[in-house]
Design a protein around this motif. Sequence first.
Motif, short mmCIF file in Angstrom:
data_model
loop_
_atom_site.label_atom_id
_atom_site.label_comp_id
_atom_site.label_asym_id
_atom_site.label_seq_id
_atom_site.Cartn_x
_atom_site.Cartn_y
_atom_site.Cartn_z
N CYS A 4 -9.14 -13.18 -5.78
CA CYS A 4 -9.84 -13.56 -6.99
C CYS A 4 -9.52 -12.33 -7.89
N CYS A 7 -13.00 -10.71 -9.34
CA CYS A 7 -14.04 -9.85 -8.57
C CYS A 7 -13.47 -9.48 -7.35
N CYS A 26 -12.45 -18.78 -6.43
CA CYS A 26 -13.01 -17.68 -5.83
C CYS A 26 -14.24 -18.44 -4.88
N CYS A 29 -17.33 -15.79 -6.98
CA CYS A 29 -17.87 -16.28 -8.29
C CYS A 29 -17.24 -17.42 -8.72
ZN LIG Z 1 -14.29 -14.02 -7.97
#
Ligand SMILES: [Zn+2]
Length: 206
Positions: A4, A7, A26, A29
């Motif tokens: 991702c 994050c 992801c 998140c």
């Molecule tokens: Zn993420």
Amino acid sequence: MNYCSVCGAPNELRIPAGDDRERAVCTACDTVHYVNPRAVVGCVVEHEGALLLCRRAIEPALGKWTMPAGFLEIGESLVEGARRETREEACAEVEVLAPFAQLDLPHIGQHYALYRARMLSPGFAAGVESLEVRMFGLDELPWEELAFPVVHFALRFYVEDVRARRQLLHLGVLRWLGAGSRYDAANYEVAEHLPVPLQGPHPAGP
Ligand SMILES: [Zn+2]
């Protein structure tokens, strides 16, 4: 895209709710990472009846010839990008004269926007991504050493237009025929070819 960009957690391939195709999503998140086609911009540069081509110093197609062209950058218009690529690859300052070809390459997610252009001053030289830059007369174009099928079809359209003393904007879709090398123009066709007449005779015509 394995991780991702928001994050740093691993992504997984799945179809997001309300979507119709797999995306990298992801696992932490839920950010959906969309991948969309990219624009390639470039110039067919005319000078005294000849065309400026660059011999590529980078892969893919290292050592093969192409018109100056490359990926559009954020913040640029198509014409600005085409002029920048010509400056970077051929050290040439050009004025864009007219749109020449808008070709979709859906099999690799690229859209080519090529422009007819003329040199504002006679100088040119190999930029860092070129081994060599030179002018080719229309009878001496290096058909067997072109970098990509899209270059082949664009130059074919160009030569046909000059010979027919017409000026066209070529819209079309470059389609791989499903077998053979993806670097060989013989394994492609231009589908949905729509030549749009532009005003006036071709300025480079005899
Ligand atoms: Zn993420």
